[in-house]
Enzyme design. Structure first.
Site, short mmCIF file in Angstrom:
data_model
loop_
_atom_site.label_atom_id
_atom_site.label_comp_id
_atom_site.label_asym_id
_atom_site.label_seq_id
_atom_site.Cartn_x
_atom_site.Cartn_y
_atom_site.Cartn_z
N ASP A 39 0.81 -1.38 0.13
CA ASP A 39 -0.01 0.03 0.06
C ASP A 39 0.95 1.38 -0.09
OD1 ASP A 39 -2.46 1.13 -0.02
OD2 ASP A 39 -2.37 1.73 2.07
N SER A 67 -7.12 5.22 -0.08
CA SER A 67 -7.17 3.86 -0.69
C SER A 67 -8.54 3.71 -0.85
CB SER A 67 -6.34 2.95 -0.17
OG SER A 67 -4.81 3.26 -0.20
N GLN A 109 -5.29 -1.31 -7.38
CA GLN A 109 -5.80 -0.47 -6.32
C GLN A 109 -6.51 0.61 -7.11
OE1 GLN A 109 -3.86 2.64 -3.33
NE2 GLN A 109 -4.02 0.47 -2.38
#
Length: 286
Positions: A204, A228, A278
């Site tokens: 991430d 996110s 993502q």
């Protein structure tokens, strides 16, 4: 043992409360919300503790609400399936009585396959050429923002060595392709599941940077409000998260305040070990 290893191990070491119920804590930082990778990694650990003899091969997750770093996070595991080859777990992260995060983790029993292929690793400088000492030799080093220099600190849970340093000085990367070498700050135990959880934690970091790179912007830009929204990851081949891995990222689309990013993670010998996708919120402050 370095502070980085202690921090990461403590972050991923959940407290069992009851069958299928675990508690995780956040490190003491100045962050106002829990780092997304922390919740991914902790939820994966919770899922792994309910499966024997199988390793994760994919995860799919959604960030629902910002996490509060001041209080523990409760992880509730649902055992959805234990088949001949695959097991499936759903984990919900809970704070203040609300779900803040949800993940599906699929486990696969090892087997022989008829097909075996992969994309080629991009040709970029090795991490040894991107040390603080090597970067300091570049003329731009004197103007380098302090947050870039912090990438080289050894007491972070994850070491990051970005390849395209010019993008932190406003350089636009037209195709949005950026590369970062990553690894845990110190050696981890020989537990393949733990290395997967550690890489999920690290995955991430900087991923939404691929959106910003096309515009000569960074996520550190105070005009931006990055977050996110969802995260998916597939594990392909064995690796160690405490050895250098190349995170090759790009962003094929951005629209309506959202940006899609993708990543391929390679060992230095060119072996593709994982893929990531993502979507994130990349709105500008009004």
């Amino acid at each position: 043992m370095s502070k980085g290893l202690i921090d990461l191990i403590s972050i991923l070491d959940l407290e069992p409360l009851e069958v299928n119920l675990f508690r995780g804590n956040s490190p003491k930082t100045s962050w106002q919300r829990v780092f997304g990778g922390q919740v991914i990694g902790q939820a994966m650990v919770a899922a792994c503790r309910t499966v024997e003899g199988r390793l994760p091969h994919s995860i799919h997750c959604y960030f629902i609400l910002p996490g509060d770093p001041q209080i523990p996070i409760i992880y509730e595991v649902e055992r959805l399936r234990d088949g001949k080859s695959y097991s499936t777990r759903r984990v919900t992260a809970i704070q203040h009585g609300n779900a803040i995060f949800s993940i599906m983790v699929s486990f696969h029993a090892e087997e022989e396959g008829a097909f075996d292929h992969q994309d080629k690793m991009p040709d970029v400088p090795p991490p040894e050429k991107l040390t603080a000492e090597e970067v300091a030799k570049q003329p731009m080093f004197r103007e380098m923002p302090e947050f870039i220099r912090r990438y080289y600190e050894s007491d972070r849970p994850i070491e990051l060595r970005p390849v395209e340093l010019g993008r932190y000085f406003g350089q636009k990367i037209d195709d949005g392709r950026i590369h970062v070498w990553i690894r845990t700050a110190a050696k981890l135990p020989d537990d393949p599941a733990l290395h997967m959880c550690a890489l999920a934690y690290a995955s991430d970091f900087s991923l939404l940077d691929a959106v910003m790179a096309r515009y000569g912007r960074t996520l550190f830009d105070k005009r931006m409000m990055p977050a996110s929204l969802d995260h998916a990851m597939w594990f392909h081949r064995p690796f160690r998260a405490d050895e250098w891995l190349l995170y090759a990222q790009d962003s094929p689309s951005a629209q309506d305040g959202r940006g899609l990013t993708r990543g391929l993670i390679f060992k230095p010998d060119g072996t593709l070990v994982a893929s990531v996708a993502q979507e994130g919120s990349v709105r500008q402050r009004k």
